[in-house]
Write a protein that holds these residues in place. Structure first.
Motif, PDB file in Angstrom:
ATOM      1  N   ARG A 227       0.819  -1.208   0.000  1.00 20.09           N
ATOM      2  CA  ARG A 227       0.000   0.000   0.000  1.00 20.09           C
ATOM      3  C   ARG A 227       0.856   1.263   0.000  1.00 20.09           C
ATOM      4  O   ARG A 227       0.508   2.266  -0.622  1.00 20.09           O
ATOM      5  CB  ARG A 227      -0.927   0.003   1.213  1.00 20.09           C
ATOM      6  CG  ARG A 227      -1.986  -1.084   1.191  1.00 20.09           C
ATOM      7  CD  ARG A 227      -2.946  -0.935   2.368  1.00 20.09           C
ATOM      8  NE  ARG A 227      -3.874  -2.050   2.453  1.00 20.09           N
ATOM      9  CZ  ARG A 227      -4.861  -2.140   3.333  1.00 20.09           C
ATOM     10  NH1 ARG A 227      -5.029  -1.173   4.222  1.00 20.09           N
ATOM     11  NH2 ARG A 227      -5.662  -3.176   3.346  1.00 20.09           N
ATOM     12  N   GLY A 231      -0.581   4.370  -5.204  1.00 17.26           N
ATOM     13  CA  GLY A 231      -0.857   5.759  -5.546  1.00 17.26           C
ATOM     14  C   GLY A 231      -1.393   6.580  -4.399  1.00 17.26           C
ATOM     15  O   GLY A 231      -1.174   7.798  -4.356  1.00 17.26           O
ATOM     16  N   GLU A 232      -2.134   5.973  -3.471  1.00 13.67           N
ATOM     17  CA  GLU A 232      -2.695   6.691  -2.324  1.00 13.67           C
ATOM     18  C   GLU A 232      -2.277   5.975  -1.039  1.00 13.67           C
ATOM     19  O   GLU A 232      -3.073   5.276  -0.406  1.00 13.67           O
ATOM     20  CB  GLU A 232      -4.214   6.763  -2.430  1.00 13.67           C
ATOM     21  CG  GLU A 232      -4.704   7.550  -3.645  1.00 13.67           C
ATOM     22  CD  GLU A 232      -6.212   7.648  -3.698  1.00 13.67           C
ATOM     23  OE1 GLU A 232      -6.870   7.103  -2.781  1.00 13.67           O
ATOM     24  OE2 GLU A 232      -6.731   8.261  -4.630  1.00 13.67           O
ATOM     25  N   ARG A 274      -6.953  11.009   4.774  1.00 16.46           N
ATOM     26  CA  ARG A 274      -6.220   9.825   4.292  1.00 16.46           C
ATOM     27  C   ARG A 274      -6.377   8.683   5.275  1.00 16.46           C
ATOM     28  O   ARG A 274      -6.553   8.910   6.479  1.00 16.46           O
ATOM     29  CB  ARG A 274      -4.729  10.173   4.131  1.00 16.46           C
ATOM     30  CG  ARG A 274      -4.453  11.120   2.970  1.00 16.46           C
ATOM     31  CD  ARG A 274      -2.991  11.536   2.952  1.00 16.46           C
ATOM     32  NE  ARG A 274      -2.090  10.410   2.811  1.00 16.46           N
ATOM     33  CZ  ARG A 274      -0.760  10.507   2.916  1.00 16.46           C
ATOM     34  NH1 ARG A 274      -0.204  11.677   3.180  1.00 16.46           N
ATOM     35  NH2 ARG A 274       0.000   9.441   2.774  1.00 16.46           N
TER      36      ARG A 274
END
Length: 322
Positions: A227, A231-232, A274
């Motif tokens: 992870r 990208g995030e 996030r």
């Protein structure tokens, strides 16, 4: 009447009603309430539900109403009527708060408040269930607070009714036991013991719910490494002390070091938009931190299974030392 003036009128009526109740809390007499409802005859149950609902709107202590319901209607009907009144009152307060102030709060909220509201809305009915089973806030205040969010009305009302049922049953039975004690009889001791047992079960329920709830998810060290390369990537929050953070096990590159005993006072340092991955030496402190963050409105919280011990064992990526 325009919407603005109607809101002002509602605020004035609510403020006046709540002030009257708060100034006269010591004068609220359950016996007088019971006599009044009993005198209403066949309309008594409907009148009781209405009084309970209005009491919830104007901050009348719910325990007074629930005990009175048990004394008046017994353990079965009393529980059903108490639950109906409490749910109706909670829904009315929710709708009043939503009508009066939800748009204003949505426009003005920022910082920690915005983060909290966002987290509550992301949790939705699950947050309602948790707070009803594990009451972190007073019942009457919570009804208004949740009305300031965008939680759907139907989900709120249904979850409220279902998750308040255990407490309603216990306190209704206490009211029934009190009436039985006053009346006397051979079953008084048995009834009292059942009431005490129900109260003990409700007192234990919050701990059970917290254990069952746990973090939103677990993540293995290898999965976290994947992870972090995506990208995030999540924000890694290391809840060990500074010495451990720089010590033998090192830390994950880019990790935010927020020791568990400082976490509550440093929530503003955690990004609100996030997902989070919590890590410690194993995963015990991370699990505690996850529960704290979820109750403070952070919706996406994962605990790294095995913590830095698993990460350094080769299941994750190389760690840094600052």
């Amino acid at each position: 009447m325009s919407g603005r003036w109607l809101r002002i009128l509602l605020v004035v009526v609510l403020a006046a009603g709540i002030a009257v109740v708060l100034l006269n809390r010591d004068r609220i007499d359950p016996a007088a309430l019971e006599a009044w409802v009993a005198a209403a005859g066949w309309m008594g149950p409907a009148l009781f539900i209405l009084v309970y609902a209005l009491g919830a709107v104007f901050f009348v202590p719910g325990s007074v109403m629930t005990l009175a319901g048990g004394a008046l209607f017994g353990p079965v009907w009393g529980t059903l009527l108490n639950l109906a009144g409490a749910t109706l009152g909670a829904t009315l307060a929710f709708l009043v708060a939503r009508y009066i102030a939800s748009d204003w709060v949505a426009r003005r909220a920022g910082g920690r408040l915005a983060k909290l509201i966002h987290g509550v809305e992301a949790e939705g009915w699950r947050f309602v269930a948790f707070t009803r089973l594990v009451p972190l806030f007073p019942f009457n205040l919570l009804n208004y607070a949740l009305g300031l969010t965008r939680i759907p009305l139907v989900a709120y009302a249904l979850t409220t009714a279902i998750c308040m049922a255990p407490g309603a049953l216990a306190y209704t039975y206490v009211g029934y036991a009190g009436r039985q004690a006053v009346a006397g009889g051979e079953t008084v001791i048995q009834t009292a013991l059942i009431a005490l047992g129900l109260l003990a079960a409700v007192a234990f329920l919050p701990r059970l719910v917290q254990r069952m709830r746990g973090p939103s998810e677990w993540v293995d060290a290898a999965e976290l490494a994947r992870r972090l390369e995506g990208g995030e990537p999540p924000v890694v929050v290391d809840v060990r002390g500074p010495d451990e953070f720089e010590g033998e096990l090192g830390h994950i590159d880019g990790a935010l070091n927020l020791p568990l005993d400082e976490l509550e006072g440093r929530l503003d340092e955690i990004p609100a938009d996030r997902p989070l991955a919590l890590v410690c030496k194993t995963d015990r402190r991370s699990l505690t931190a996850a529960r704290q963050l979820r109750t403070r409105g952070f919706p996406e919280v994962a605990v790294v299974r095995g913590g830095m011990t698993a990460w350094r064992a080769g299941e994750g990526a190389p760690s840094g030392r600052g």
